[in-house]
Design a protein around this motif. Structure first.
Motif, PDB file in Angstrom:
ATOM      1  N   LYS A   1      28.957  30.953  34.518  1.00 37.42           N
ATOM      2  CA  LYS A   1      29.997  31.412  34.776  1.00 37.42           C
ATOM      3  C   LYS A   1      31.066  31.240  35.966  1.00 37.42           C
TER       4      LYS A   1
ATOM      5  N   LEU B   1      34.759  30.456  34.880  1.00 35.42           N
ATOM      6  CA  LEU B   1      36.366  31.271  35.534  1.00 35.42           C
ATOM      7  C   LEU B   1      36.937  30.618  36.671  1.00 35.42           C
TER       8      LEU B   1
ATOM      9  N   ALA C   1      39.132  28.945  33.988  1.00 38.76           N
ATOM     10  CA  ALA C   1      40.100  29.479  33.349  1.00 38.76           C
ATOM     11  C   ALA C   1      41.536  29.710  34.429  1.00 38.76           C
ATOM     12  N   ALA C   2      40.820  30.125  36.043  1.00 39.21           N
ATOM     13  CA  ALA C   2      42.485  30.309  36.970  1.00 39.21           C
ATOM     14  C   ALA C   2      42.783  29.043  37.568  1.00 39.21           C
TER      15      ALA C   2
ATOM     16  N   LEU D   1      41.229  31.623  27.871  1.00 40.70           N
ATOM     17  CA  LEU D   1      39.885  32.139  28.424  1.00 40.70           C
ATOM     18  C   LEU D   1      39.109  32.211  26.598  1.00 40.70           C
TER      19      LEU D   1
ATOM     20  N   PHE E   1      37.862  38.818  33.999  1.00 43.66           N
ATOM     21  CA  PHE E   1      38.752  37.186  34.296  1.00 43.66           C
ATOM     22  C   PHE E   1      39.202  38.494  35.301  1.00 43.66           C
TER      23      PHE E   1
ATOM     24  N   TYR F   1      37.521  38.965  38.418  1.00 45.89           N
ATOM     25  CA  TYR F   1      37.318  37.416  39.138  1.00 45.89           C
ATOM     26  C   TYR F   1      38.536  36.838  40.309  1.00 45.89           C
TER      27      TYR F   1
END
Length: 400
Positions: free
Chosen positions: A115, A119, A122-123, A266, A392, A395
């Protein structure tokens, strides 16, 4: 998946004793990941600080400046590992940095690592994105202007302004070509001539040319500015760009575009940017409509004229009845969030609304939409993604 594991242990325990006591954890890591131990470089993947024993807080403080962020700690249930990890966690939080503790069963830890890797990636994609505003926002978007400097500070994205004149020049350089299969998939063409579709195709190719020349990840277009010089709209071109994975929004609405891009990063899903046309609080439904929709997320579509102008080529899509998420980022720093889940219960056809029209039965959220709106558009995503989206935001440590 690559992970860089930084091993921290106290010499009081003896390295051999520590390694032997934690052999199951080492086997777990090496069986499930490509492990690189104790590298001081920010390699691909994520970095996990393995707190193997107590008494390593001082060592952590020494290496903290060069560790990849966020800090991810792996804590054991022996060797005074967990209390040391908690002390380290408290220290990192005092530096106002993100930190996570991995602790528990191996399956749980594996899921958490995967996970966090997702994340982090994605960032990175958001940070690396080059997002274009072509022509700026439409005049009526009086609450949807953003502060690009603040957005970049929070999200890391790069923003590019492209004058409308650049797009018109790009379009003028495109020759009319024979239509490919994309334009022949429409179920019907109502009030549309072949020359209209050819003109829409030139707009698409002109946009695509700019995307390639300027290395654009996503774009929003002040599309009404095309009506006068080109007698056409961006509806069909934007639909096609979305279908190709170039996330594109209309009316120069940057908050909507940024939401669509984040959804795509995402989930891999295209989304529908639409106007809320009617809200029925008693039935808890909302009717949403717009003249463009990615054709890949509808069961079928027809080509019609643009609603407001009656010219050009718009897309009238028919959605399957399915669960959806309604979402929108807003605010000058794009740090405000509206999100709620529901389901499409019908497609509607009213000549006094934009061409793609859906009625969504909401599970919750209509009151907050009316009391604290984030603008005149919402983003509709197939499937339920609220947990992922909020995760997200957490995060990214965006307090919304």
């Amino acid at each position: 998946m690559n992970i860089n594991v930084i091993q921290l242990m106290s010499p009081l325990h003896g390295e051999e004793n520590v390694i032997n006591s934690l052999r199951p954890s080492m086997n777990f890591l090496e069986d499930n990941f490509d492990v690189n131990y104790n590298s001081q470089e920010n390699s691909d993947g994520i970095t996990v600080v393995w707190v193997m024993t107590g008494g390593v807080e001082g060592k952590f403080k020494e290496i903290y400046p060069w560790l990849k962020k966020p800090i991810i700690l792996l804590a054991e249930d022996i060797n005074n590992s967990l209390p040391a990890a908690l002390e380290i966690m408290a220290y990192v939080r005092k530096q106002q940095e993100k930190a996570y503790i991995l602790h528990g069963g191996f399956d749980e830890i594996k899921q958490e690592i995967e996970k966090l890797y997702f994340l982090q990636e994605a960032a990175k994609k958001i940070k690396d994105a080059r997002i274009a505003s072509i022509g700026g926002p439409s005049d009526w978007l009086i609450a949807s202007h953003v502060d690009f400097h603040k957005v970049s500070e929070i999200w890391g994205s790069n923003f590019v302004y492209i004058p409308m004149e650049d797009l018109l020049k790009s379009i003028s350089e495109i020759e009319i070509a024979s239509q490919d299969d994309y334009f022949s998939k429409a179920a019907a063409a109502i009030g549309i001539q072949e020359t209209d579709v050819q003109a829409a195709d030139r707009i698409y190719r002109g946009l695509k040319k700019l995307v390639q020349e300027k290395n654009i990840t996503a774009l929003t277009l002040k599309c009404f500015d095309l009506l006068d010089p080109l007698k056409n709209t961006g509806c069909l071109p934007l639909a096609r760009l979305n279908d190709e994975g170039i996330i594109a929004g209309c009316e120069g609405d940057m908050p909507s575009l940024f939401t669509m891009l984040l959804v795509y990063i995402l989930t891999g899903k295209r989304s529908f940017m639409a106007n809320p046309s009617k809200i029925d609080k008693k039935a808890n439904t909302i009717l949403l409509a717009h003249c463009t929709v990615p054709t890949s997320i509808v069961e079928e579509y027809s080509l019609k004229t643009h609603f407001e102008s009656g010219i050009g080529v718009a897309v009238a899509g028919k959605f399957a009845e399915q669960p959806v998420t309604v979402v929108k980022l807003g605010g000058r720093a794009l740090d405000k969030l509206y999100i709620a889940e529901g389901a499409i219960v019908s497609n509607t056809y009213d000549e006094h609304r934009c061409r793609t029209q859906i009625k969504v039965q909401m599970e919750y959220g209509l009151d907050s939409l009316l009391k604290n709106p984030l603008g005149n558009h919402l983003i509709i995503v197939p499937g339920k993604i609220e947990t992922l989206f909020r995760g997200f935001m957490d995060y990214m440590e965006i307090i919304y």
